[in-house]
Write an enzyme that holds these catalytic residues in place. Structure first.
Site, PDB file in Angstrom:
ATOM      1  N   ASP A  39       0.319  32.521 -31.872  1.00 13.27           N
ATOM      2  CA  ASP A  39      -0.517  32.852 -30.728  1.00 13.27           C
ATOM      3  C   ASP A  39      -1.092  34.250 -30.971  1.00 13.27           C
ATOM      4  O   ASP A  39      -0.700  34.951 -31.909  1.00 13.27           O
ATOM      5  CB  ASP A  39       0.261  32.759 -29.408  1.00 13.27           C
TER       6      ASP A  39
HETATM    7  C1  NOJ Z   1      -3.517  33.398 -26.021  1.00 13.66           C
HETATM    8  C2  NOJ Z   1      -3.111  32.126 -25.350  1.00 13.66           C
HETATM    9  O1  NOJ Z   1      -1.722  32.129 -25.070  1.00 13.66           O
HETATM   10  C3  NOJ Z   1      -3.444  30.892 -26.180  1.00 13.66           C
HETATM   11  O2  NOJ Z   1      -3.133  29.763 -25.444  1.00 13.66           O
HETATM   12  C4  NOJ Z   1      -4.871  30.921 -26.597  1.00 13.66           C
HETATM   13  O3  NOJ Z   1      -5.199  29.760 -27.304  1.00 13.66           O
HETATM   14  C5  NOJ Z   1      -5.103  32.166 -27.446  1.00 13.66           C
HETATM   15  N1  NOJ Z   1      -4.837  33.335 -26.629  1.00 13.66           N
HETATM   16  C6  NOJ Z   1      -6.508  32.235 -28.012  1.00 13.66           C
HETATM   17  O4  NOJ Z   1      -7.421  32.548 -27.054  1.00 13.66           O
END
Ligand code: NOJ
Length: 739
Positions: free
Chosen positions: A281
């Site tokens: 993430d």
């Molecule tokens: C953080 C989020 O937790 C995740 O779900 C998302 O896909 C990413 N950012 C990218 O934007």
């Protein structure tokens, strides 16, 4: 010889698939051989583009140079046929000319926005959910994007957690079905087709169980709960062929998920034999330093790659560290090769090595985006997502004879809020508010009045007087209250989940006029609104419904679509009850009812029961359940029971009912939940029509994770419950599984 021809043909189908796989593996071998270690590490690196901010952005003026130097495998937040082509052209200037993958958070639609995932889950309609993902995939792929960071398949039992809006709610069975449908929808007939995007099952794992519902917080749970409640939707995503996984920000029992070998290597890539790749993430590899798990980025990189995180999203840990870690013999190059291989495999499957620009086609983009067909799909999904919570005195459906309707409330004319939190490429000019939707529906026959009444979360009541005056002039009042689009979502946890501000006071003031009132609650999570629930005759939960929100609400208000949604999450009476979910474990001192508190597992100051239960939702018609029969009441492990009963539409309208099958394993070697959803069907019946509904029960449905964490069924007695909601069981019978 002739006899073998058909067989060869049949085999040919599967042979050609594996021959194709073999061909790709050979191609990967040949590419890998030509790559330097630095180029391999580059493939594991992902930056964000500058267009959308979906995380904390680090200023980086060297992005294009890094792409040209072969230091990047993927970008997120680059979108549009023209823009993706321009960036891909830079990648084609690198020595190896390996195309980039473009990823984006397409969570509930691209240009045409769909209802938020939690709302879609309320439809319990797998075909429609799959279709929603299909439409999103078509628009996304036509915009040059290859990969969506969806579906989020995290089970969520705490409505304080803002990300409940992005998942399928609290139930593992429903959540697994939806995970499967969404992956299928995004990936369509398979990667390589120009209307398919890679799905990404996230956040692996247990991210939805953040302590106290605070986003990014630690998770602490038993292995048993992990396996039984949180992992199955991920397994369903693997079974559906999800191309990628994303790991999560949280620690799980003390180990950050990003550095967790048990999750990523043992379970995902080991037991589940997963062949796709895992992206971290946003920044989560680097965040292991803040967790106090790694002392610097180099150690974070070492822990993450060893644990099976293949791609580093925006933490910039892999790029500067992995070469040194290899040179220092801390990370074997084979681990890097494996991660690169997984990423290159997807690039081959997407067809990017044949033509890196194949998704970046302006003409296709124009044809696909915001098409009438796509909007129609969003409208249908929105109608099916609405949950009718209350309808006393048959206020609904609205009578066509009403001459004056008052729309009152801070969300009555709102457009942007209807889009929900994850609406990245939404179309500002094509949104339908509730007011506009009603206007489209009633034309000039009916006069529409409007008063805002108050802001969403202010304390000012100065608009109340006008709202009351407007209400007095109308035959019926439709109130639009709830949350702004950015009150539920990532990093949008709230300790107080009552309807914000003075909105409920506004409802009281309007209700005091004596006019019939319908309240529409628009929100990204279950909210608390006890006074409204107890006093207002008609309530619909509309969540955030996307581009066609107003039209969908108007259709349901007027009965042109008979509501069929059922809550995918429990609605508590008070934050103090959280976590509150229907499939809780049996206790030694269960309360018999809401007043039974003496030496009971209960609260002195509040019932145990929720305000609205999981699986609950009304229709404009009524359904009768009768005649439950079981083909057998005792089965051996290899046998099955056919369950049948009659469902009758006893009301005036055609409508759909979601019939729900729950089971309870009465005595087991591990204490079981009081009931568990094990099957459901969404059934359409005309007024007066009856149908025989059948379900099958086999060993699989009776199995659970035993003390050795083995999935197995134990001989003994079970209770079968068929109902219209988890707290409204209409038919039940016991049966026995024999040895
Ligand atoms: C953080 C989020 O937790 C995740 O779900 C998302 O896909 C990413 N950012 C990218 O934007």
């Amino acid at each position: 010889m002739k006899r073998y021809i058909p067989l060869a043909l049949i085999l040919g189908i599967s042979l050609s698939a594996s021959a194709q796989d073999k061909k790709i593996e050979k191609k990967i071998d040949s590419v890998l051989k030509l790559m330097t270690l630095d180029e391999k590490i580059g493939q594991l690196n992902q930056y964000t583009g500058d267009r959308d901010a979906t995380g904390p952005i680090t200023n980086n003026p060297n992005k294009l140079k890094d792409i040209r130097d072969g230091k990047l495998g993927s970008m997120l937040n680059v979108r549009g046929a023209k823009e993706t082509r321009e960036v891909q052209e830079v990648a084609m200037q690198s020595r190896m000319k390996i195309p980039l993958i473009f990823g984006l958070d397409v969570i509930h639609g691209y240009r045409v926005t769909f209802p938020i995932p939690l709302a879609e889950a309320a439809s319990w309609d797998m075909a429609e959910i799959e279709n929603g993902a299909r439409v999103a995939a078509r628009e996304t792929a036509a915009s040059g994007v290859h990969w969506t960071f969806a579906p989020m398949v995290d089970i969520a039992r705490d409505p304080r957690w803002g990300r409940v809006m992005e998942g399928a709610g609290e139930d593992t069975y429903l959540g697994s079905k939806i995970a499967f449908a969404r992956v299928k929808g995004f990936q369509g007939k398979g990667l390589g087709n120009l209307d398919a995007v890679m799905a990404c099952a996230k956040h692996f794992a247990a991210y939805g169980a953040a302590i106290a519902g605070r986003d990014y917080n630690a998770v602490d749970m038993s292995e048993h709960t992990l396996w039984e409640t949180y992992l199955p939707p991920f397994k369903a995503a693997v079974d559906a062929g999800a191309a990628t996984f994303m790991n999560s920000f949280n620690t799980l029992n003390g180990i950050p998920a990003t550095g967790n070998s048990y999750l990523q290597r043992d379970i995902l890539k080991g037991q589940w034999k997963y062949q796709g790749f895992v992206v971290s993430d946003w920044g989560s590899i680097g965040e292991m330093i803040a967790h106090g798990y790694a002392k610097d980025k180099e150690q974070a990189a070492e822990l993450a790659i060893k644990a099976g995180s293949d791609m580093d999203m925006e933490s910039r840990s892999y790029l500067p560290s992995l070469a040194k870690l290899v040179a220092d013999k801390k990370v074997p190059v084979a681990l890097i090769d494996d991660a690169v291989r997984r990423i290159l495999r997807k690039k081959f499957e997407l067809g990017l090595f044949d033509d890196p620009y194949r998704f970046s086609n302006v003409a296709r983009q124009e044809k696909e985006i915001n098409s009438a067909e796509n909007r129609k799909a969003s409208l249908t999904m929105a109608e099916k997502s609405i949950v009718l919570l209350k309808n006393e005195k048959e206020v609904l459906p609205l009578s066509k004879n009403f001459k004056k309707i008052a729309v009152i409330g801070p969300l009555g004319k709102s457009e942007k809020d209807m889009q929900g939190f994850w609406s990245i490429a939404w179309d500002k000019d094509n949104l339908v508010s509730l007011y506009q939707g009603l206007k489209n529906k009633v034309g000039n026959q009916t006069e529409l009045l409007y008063a805002k009444g108050c802001e969403l979360s202010d304390s000012s009541k100065t608009g109340f007087a006008e709202a009351v005056e407007v209400a007095k002039q109308a035959d019926v009042v439709v109130m639009a209250v709830g949350e702004a689009f950015d009150m539920s979502g990532e990093a949008k946890s709230r300790a107080n989940i009552h309807i914000p501000g003075v909105q409920e006071d506004l409802i009281k003031a309007v209700q005091a006029t004596g006019k019939p009132v319908v309240v529409l609650v628009m929100a990204g999570r279950p909210l608390i609104f006890n006074w409204t629930a107890d006093n207002v005759p008609a309530i619909m939960y509309t969540w955030w419904l996307g581009s066609e929100a107003g039209n969908a609400m108007a259709n349901v208000l007027y009965g042109d679509y008979n509501p069929s949604g059922k809550l995918p999450m429990t609605f508590p009476r008070d934050e103090g009850q959280i976590p509150l979910y229907y499939n809780y474990l049996s206790t030694g001192r269960p309360a018999k009812n809401d007043k039974d508190t003496r030496y009971r597992s209960a609260y002195l100051d509040m019932p145990n029961s929720p305000k609205f239960a999981f699986g609950y939702g009304l229709s404009y018609t009524t359904f009768d359940y009768s005649g439950l029969t079981l083909s057998k009441t005792q089965i051996k492990p290899d046998e099955k029971i056919t369950v049948s009963f009659t469902l009758k539409n006893t009301g005036k309208y055609a409508g759909e009912e979601v019939v729900q099958l729950y089971l309870q394993d009465k005595f087991a070697s591990v204490v079981r939940p009081v009931k568990e959803l094990k099957d459901f069907q969404k059934v359409m019946l005309k007024a007066g029509e009856s149908k025989t509904i059948t379900f099958n029960i086999d060993k699989e449905k009776l199995s659970f994770y035993n003390q050795q964490l083995k999935w197995a069924a134990e001989a003994g007695d079970f209770k079968l419950m068929i109902g219209t909601a988890s707290n409204n069981i209409k038919l039940e019978k016991d049966f026995t599984l024999l040895n």
